[in-house]
Design a protein around this motif. Structure first.
Motif, mmCIF file in Angstrom:
data_model
loop_
_atom_site.group_PDB
_atom_site.id
_atom_site.type_symbol
_atom_site.label_atom_id
_atom_site.label_comp_id
_atom_site.label_asym_id
_atom_site.label_seq_id
_atom_site.Cartn_x
_atom_site.Cartn_y
_atom_site.Cartn_z
ATOM 1 N N TYR A 31 -8.494 -3.396 -5.479
ATOM 2 C CA TYR A 31 -7.540 -4.308 -4.857
ATOM 3 C C TYR A 31 -8.244 -5.582 -4.413
ATOM 4 O O TYR A 31 -8.183 -5.986 -3.261
ATOM 5 C CB TYR A 31 -6.871 -3.634 -3.644
ATOM 6 C CG TYR A 31 -5.985 -2.472 -4.000
ATOM 7 C CD1 TYR A 31 -5.336 -2.397 -5.224
ATOM 8 C CD2 TYR A 31 -5.805 -1.432 -3.082
ATOM 9 C CE1 TYR A 31 -4.519 -1.335 -5.527
ATOM 10 C CE2 TYR A 31 -4.980 -0.355 -3.403
ATOM 11 C CZ TYR A 31 -4.349 -0.321 -4.615
ATOM 12 O OH TYR A 31 -3.545 0.740 -4.928
ATOM 13 N N ASN A 32 -8.965 -6.204 -5.284
ATOM 14 C CA ASN A 32 -9.646 -7.450 -4.946
ATOM 15 C C ASN A 32 -8.606 -8.540 -4.700
ATOM 16 O O ASN A 32 -7.651 -8.699 -5.453
ATOM 17 C CB ASN A 32 -10.571 -7.856 -6.107
ATOM 18 C CG ASN A 32 -11.450 -9.022 -5.721
ATOM 19 O OD1 ASN A 32 -10.978 -10.142 -5.672
ATOM 20 N ND2 ASN A 32 -12.718 -8.758 -5.465
ATOM 21 N N TYR A 88 0.802 -1.218 0.000
ATOM 22 C CA TYR A 88 0.000 0.000 0.000
ATOM 23 C C TYR A 88 0.843 1.280 0.000
ATOM 24 O O TYR A 88 0.286 2.384 0.028
ATOM 25 C CB TYR A 88 -0.937 0.003 1.211
ATOM 26 C CG TYR A 88 -2.005 -1.058 1.120
ATOM 27 C CD1 TYR A 88 -3.122 -0.889 0.306
ATOM 28 C CD2 TYR A 88 -1.891 -2.253 1.832
ATOM 29 C CE1 TYR A 88 -4.101 -1.869 0.217
ATOM 30 C CE2 TYR A 88 -2.868 -3.231 1.753
ATOM 31 C CZ TYR A 88 -3.972 -3.036 0.934
ATOM 32 O OH TYR A 88 -4.939 -4.014 0.847
ATOM 33 N N HIS A 104 -10.887 0.391 -1.478
ATOM 34 C CA HIS A 104 -10.064 0.050 -2.640
ATOM 35 C C HIS A 104 -10.681 -1.145 -3.350
ATOM 36 O O HIS A 104 -10.200 -2.264 -3.274
ATOM 37 C CB HIS A 104 -8.646 -0.304 -2.205
ATOM 38 C CG HIS A 104 -7.872 0.870 -1.730
ATOM 39 N ND1 HIS A 104 -6.699 0.739 -1.039
ATOM 40 C CD2 HIS A 104 -8.098 2.197 -1.841
ATOM 41 C CE1 HIS A 104 -6.244 1.949 -0.733
ATOM 42 N NE2 HIS A 104 -7.079 2.838 -1.216
ATOM 43 N N LYS A 125 -5.432 -8.165 3.691
ATOM 44 C CA LYS A 125 -5.583 -7.306 2.524
ATOM 45 C C LYS A 125 -7.052 -6.997 2.244
ATOM 46 O O LYS A 125 -7.428 -5.857 1.958
ATOM 47 C CB LYS A 125 -4.928 -8.018 1.340
ATOM 48 C CG LYS A 125 -4.778 -7.218 0.069
ATOM 49 C CD LYS A 125 -3.800 -7.964 -0.820
ATOM 50 C CE LYS A 125 -3.868 -7.501 -2.261
ATOM 51 N NZ LYS A 125 -5.027 -8.052 -2.965
ATOM 52 N N GLU A 126 -7.899 -8.016 2.336
ATOM 53 C CA GLU A 126 -9.329 -7.824 2.109
ATOM 54 C C GLU A 126 -9.921 -6.862 3.143
ATOM 55 O O GLU A 126 -10.755 -6.015 2.810
ATOM 56 C CB GLU A 126 -10.043 -9.169 2.157
ATOM 57 C CG GLU A 126 -9.742 -10.057 0.959
ATOM 58 C CD GLU A 126 -10.201 -11.491 1.170
ATOM 59 O OE1 GLU A 126 -10.751 -11.781 2.256
ATOM 60 O OE2 GLU A 126 -9.990 -12.317 0.259
ATOM 61 N N ASP A 185 -8.727 -3.323 2.258
ATOM 62 C CA ASP A 185 -9.408 -2.835 1.058
ATOM 63 C C ASP A 185 -10.832 -2.393 1.368
ATOM 64 O O ASP A 185 -11.310 -1.386 0.849
ATOM 65 C CB ASP A 185 -9.415 -3.916 -0.018
ATOM 66 C CG ASP A 185 -8.043 -4.173 -0.615
ATOM 67 O OD1 ASP A 185 -7.157 -3.320 -0.434
ATOM 68 O OD2 ASP A 185 -7.855 -5.221 -1.248
#
Length: 382
Positions: free
Chosen positions: A378-379, A197, A375, A366-367, A370
């Motif tokens: 950013y899947n 990020y 975001h 990450k999920e 996001d």
């Protein structure tokens, strides 16, 4: 470096700019700098009252005043004052009494009480009210170059993040805490996420402190823990305020974690910290914890084999003890009122029934980030 005690403004013409500054943004700065450059200096008045629209973002009127002072610390032509309890009037009938209070604040900022006051504002209603209630010169500044408002920012700070004045950005930075028992992959996760990020991140301050002081876990006494608390809090604070931030900071460990280790040490006679020392330390730790505002807390459970890095006491390697640390961290989070911010990184790898996968937990983190940051691009499957 700025002066801690500024001289009052001198000169025969002084610009006056007022506002709530919740937050201060590029539009405000355009007005302030114009007022300074066209005169012998500028008085900036930060207005507000308890419970106003800045408080939900940690920007009460006193904090806004502090941030404005910080912003102009190196500029001796700008003098910042606070009008606490004085919200900018929205009704025409209220301007006369408001101006009486504000003019006293201005007088306290000037060496020459007879200096000409020139008011600057970017709002037509305010300019009209000033012209009606004051004999001073009033300038309506064209702010169309920066068509932004504090309301825009409060509603969608990330969209307008670069328009926020630097000291105020920390109030709108998304603060992501990562914590967990030793050897769970926490530090690696923090670094990997920060790379992904491109955001500032902090590290576990106790590691630096113990290496520099050459003191092990057993030898940490009450004063050591006090230093660890202040050191970690300041490190995280500086990371959140990093000018390179684009609206997010990732913090490795916080005061709650330090408190957990102090609690454990105080219960064991083999450790230097005593119960009496812990009682004193706890008050300080709780005060810092109350000031911490988190948007997301990623908790790494003790799922990996313990690695002896020569830093932590190897007693911490027992699985039962790692679970104890984990449970105590969750307990502290609950006490702080942040349990609803927790995402437990307990994902397992594909086809893995028992072992937790670092990459699975990385994707889970990450999920969560996001979703917090919006975001959508950013899947985690990309």
């Amino acid at each position: 470096m700025g002066n801690l005690y500024k001289d009052k403004l001198s000169g025969s013409r002084i610009g006056i700019v007022f506002g709530a500054f919740a937050p201060c943004h590029i539009g405000h700065l355009e007005v302030i700098l114009k007022a300074k450059k066209e005169n012998d200096g500028c008085v900036v008045i930060v207005c507000g009252e308890d419970g106003d629209f800045g408080e939900p973002f940690g920007l009460d009127v006193y904090r806004r005043f502090r941030y404005m002072r910080e912003l102009f610390a190196d500029d001796n032509q700008i003098y910042v004052v606070m009008a606490a309890g004085q919200r900018i009037p929205q009704k025409e009938s209220a301007w006369k009494s408001w101006l009486q209070v504000i003019k006293l604040k201005i007088a306290d900022s000037l060496q020459n009480s007879d200096a000409e006051k020139i008011w600057y504002t970017g709002k037509t209603m305010q300019a009209d009210a000033l012209e009606k209630e004051s004999s001073d010169e009033v300038h309506l500044v064209d702010t169309s170059l920066y068509p932004i408002t504090g309301l825009n920012i409060r509603n969608d700070a990330l969209r307008y993040f670069n328009a926020i004045a630097l000291p105020f950005r920390r109030a709108f930075t998304k603060k992501i805490l990562v914590l967990g028992a030793p050897s769970g992959g926490k530090t690696t996760l923090v670094k990997d996420l920060a790379k992904l990020y491109s955001c500032p991140f902090s590290f576990e301050y106790s590691r630096q402190y113990q290496e520099e002081s050459n003191v092990n876990d057993f030898e940490l006494d009450g004063m050591d823990y006090q230093r660890l608390v202040t050191g970690q809090f300041q490190l995280n604070r500086d990371t959140i305020a990093d000018p390179a931030s684009q609206g997010m900071a990732i913090l490795d460990t916080d005061v709650m974690v330090t408190k957990v280790y102090a609690r454990l040490g105080a219960k064991d006679d083999d450790y230097a910290i005593t119960q009496d020392e812990y009682a004193i330390f706890e008050q300080s730790a709780n005060a810092f914890i109350a000031r911490q505002l988190w948007d997301l807390i990623l908790v790494v459970p003790p799922t990996l084999k313990y690695v002896d890095d020569g830093y932590r006491n190897m007693e911490f390697s027992e699985n039962v003890f790692l679970r104890t640390i984990h449970d105590m961290m969750l307990e502290e989070i609950a006490k702080s009122g942040n349990l609803d911010k927790v995402v437990l990184l307990d994902a397992k790898g594909d086809g893995d029934k028992d072992e937790f996968s670092y990459y699975a937990r990385y994707k889970q983190a990450k999920e969560a980030i996001d979703e917090l940051m919006g975001h959508k691009q950013y899947n985690s499957d990309n």
